[in-house]
Motif scaffolding. Structure first.
Motif, PDB file in Angstrom:
ATOM      1  N   LEU A  86       8.571  -9.431  48.945  1.00  0.00           N
ATOM      2  CA  LEU A  86       7.983  -8.324  48.195  1.00  0.00           C
ATOM      3  C   LEU A  86       8.057  -8.598  46.701  1.00  0.00           C
ATOM      4  O   LEU A  86       9.108  -8.995  46.193  1.00  0.00           O
ATOM      5  N   GLY A  87       6.963  -8.369  46.020  1.00  0.00           N
ATOM      6  CA  GLY A  87       6.937  -8.356  44.569  1.00  0.00           C
ATOM      7  C   GLY A  87       6.857  -6.910  44.125  1.00  0.00           C
ATOM      8  O   GLY A  87       6.023  -6.151  44.613  1.00  0.00           O
ATOM      9  N   VAL A  88       7.747  -6.499  43.230  1.00  0.00           N
ATOM     10  CA  VAL A  88       7.782  -5.116  42.734  1.00  0.00           C
ATOM     11  C   VAL A  88       7.427  -5.162  41.254  1.00  0.00           C
ATOM     12  O   VAL A  88       8.175  -5.697  40.444  1.00  0.00           O
ATOM     13  N   LYS A  89       6.267  -4.617  40.925  1.00  0.00           N
ATOM     14  CA  LYS A  89       5.777  -4.654  39.541  1.00  0.00           C
ATOM     15  C   LYS A  89       5.675  -3.236  38.997  1.00  0.00           C
ATOM     16  O   LYS A  89       5.002  -2.386  39.580  1.00  0.00           O
ATOM     17  N   PRO A  90       6.345  -2.946  37.876  1.00  0.00           N
ATOM     18  CA  PRO A  90       6.260  -1.602  37.305  1.00  0.00           C
ATOM     19  C   PRO A  90       4.870  -1.314  36.733  1.00  0.00           C
ATOM     20  O   PRO A  90       4.240  -2.194  36.155  1.00  0.00           O
ATOM     21  N   ASN A  91       4.423  -0.087  36.911  1.00  0.00           N
ATOM     22  CA  ASN A  91       3.176   0.393  36.319  1.00  0.00           C
ATOM     23  C   ASN A  91       3.514   1.191  35.067  1.00  0.00           C
ATOM     24  O   ASN A  91       4.646   1.659  34.899  1.00  0.00           O
ATOM     25  N   GLY A  92       2.560   1.401  34.218  1.00  0.00           N
ATOM     26  CA  GLY A  92       2.773   2.153  32.990  1.00  0.00           C
ATOM     27  C   GLY A  92       3.110   3.614  33.210  1.00  0.00           C
ATOM     28  O   GLY A  92       3.693   4.260  32.341  1.00  0.00           O
ATOM     29  N   ASP A  93       2.772   4.172  34.376  1.00  0.00           N
ATOM     30  CA  ASP A  93       2.993   5.594  34.637  1.00  0.00           C
ATOM     31  C   ASP A  93       4.332   5.887  35.314  1.00  0.00           C
ATOM     32  O   ASP A  93       4.579   6.994  35.766  1.00  0.00           O
ATOM     33  N   GLY A  94       5.219   4.889  35.411  1.00  0.00           N
ATOM     34  CA  GLY A  94       6.531   5.103  36.022  1.00  0.00           C
ATOM     35  C   GLY A  94       6.575   4.784  37.505  1.00  0.00           C
ATOM     36  O   GLY A  94       7.641   4.830  38.108  1.00  0.00           O
ATOM     37  N   THR A  95       5.425   4.485  38.107  1.00  0.00           N
ATOM     38  CA  THR A  95       5.406   4.077  39.501  1.00  0.00           C
ATOM     39  C   THR A  95       5.438   2.553  39.574  1.00  0.00           C
ATOM     40  O   THR A  95       5.479   1.881  38.544  1.00  0.00           O
ATOM     41  N   VAL A  96       5.446   2.020  40.781  1.00  0.00           N
ATOM     42  CA  VAL A  96       5.423   0.570  40.952  1.00  0.00           C
ATOM     43  C   VAL A  96       4.322   0.172  41.920  1.00  0.00           C
ATOM     44  O   VAL A  96       3.835   0.983  42.704  1.00  0.00           O
TER      45      VAL A  96
END
Length: 160
Positions: free
Chosen positions: A84-94
């Motif tokens: 799994l790759g977990v990448k943060p989004n700008g809105d606080g989600t991933v």
């Protein structure tokens, strides 16, 4: 409630009343003795065809490319490997990007406190889930074409 309409914390008198209600129901409608054993047996049967994947500890905790930061997680069981790759989004989600081995169009379930997100891996075992809240989650992969009694693989709960 007090005169202002605000609920007050439970006190000893409340607990005494609740204990009396419990005793009343235990006397007039007791739980059958075999119910707990039936529940345990049912849960055991449900998980006979499910493997629990273990986290792979020696995988790099983070990968950084330019401005992009992404965590990599891996899990493995005798029947499957999950990356799994977990990448943060700008809105606080991933965003989760996943790769399954053996590959296939497996059903992927992401179990979170807010509910279950269901997607399907492609024929190469790749999948993605966008906009996932940062809560503890676990993943269950249901095999598209099981070749043994194994039907699903579940990861332990992990934090996003």
């Amino acid at each position: 409630m007090n005169p202002d309409g605000v609920a007050e914390p439970l006190d000893d008198r409340d607990f005494l009343i609740l204990a009396g209600v419990r005793e009343l129901y235990e006397a007039i409608d007791p739980m059958p003795a075999e119910v707990l054993e039936e529940i345990r047996f049912s849960l055991a049967l449900r998980h006979l065809e499910t493997e629990i994947a273990r986290a792979v500890p020696d995988l790099a905790a983070a990968v950084t490319r330019g401005e992009e930061s992404r965590r990599l997680l891996a899990f493995e069981s005798p029947g499957m490997k999950i990356a799994l790759g977990v990448k943060p989004n700008g809105d606080g989600t991933v965003r989760l990007d996943g790769w399954l081995t053996p590959p296939g169009e497996h059903r992927v379930e992401l179990h979170a406190q807010t509910g279950v997100i269901v997607t399907r891996a492609d024929e190469r075992g790749r999948f993605a889930v966008e906009g996932v809240a940062r809560t503890p989650v676990h993943l269950t992969v249901r095999l598209a074409k099981p070749v043994t009694a194994l039907r699903a693989v579940t990861t332990p709960t992990f934090a996003l």
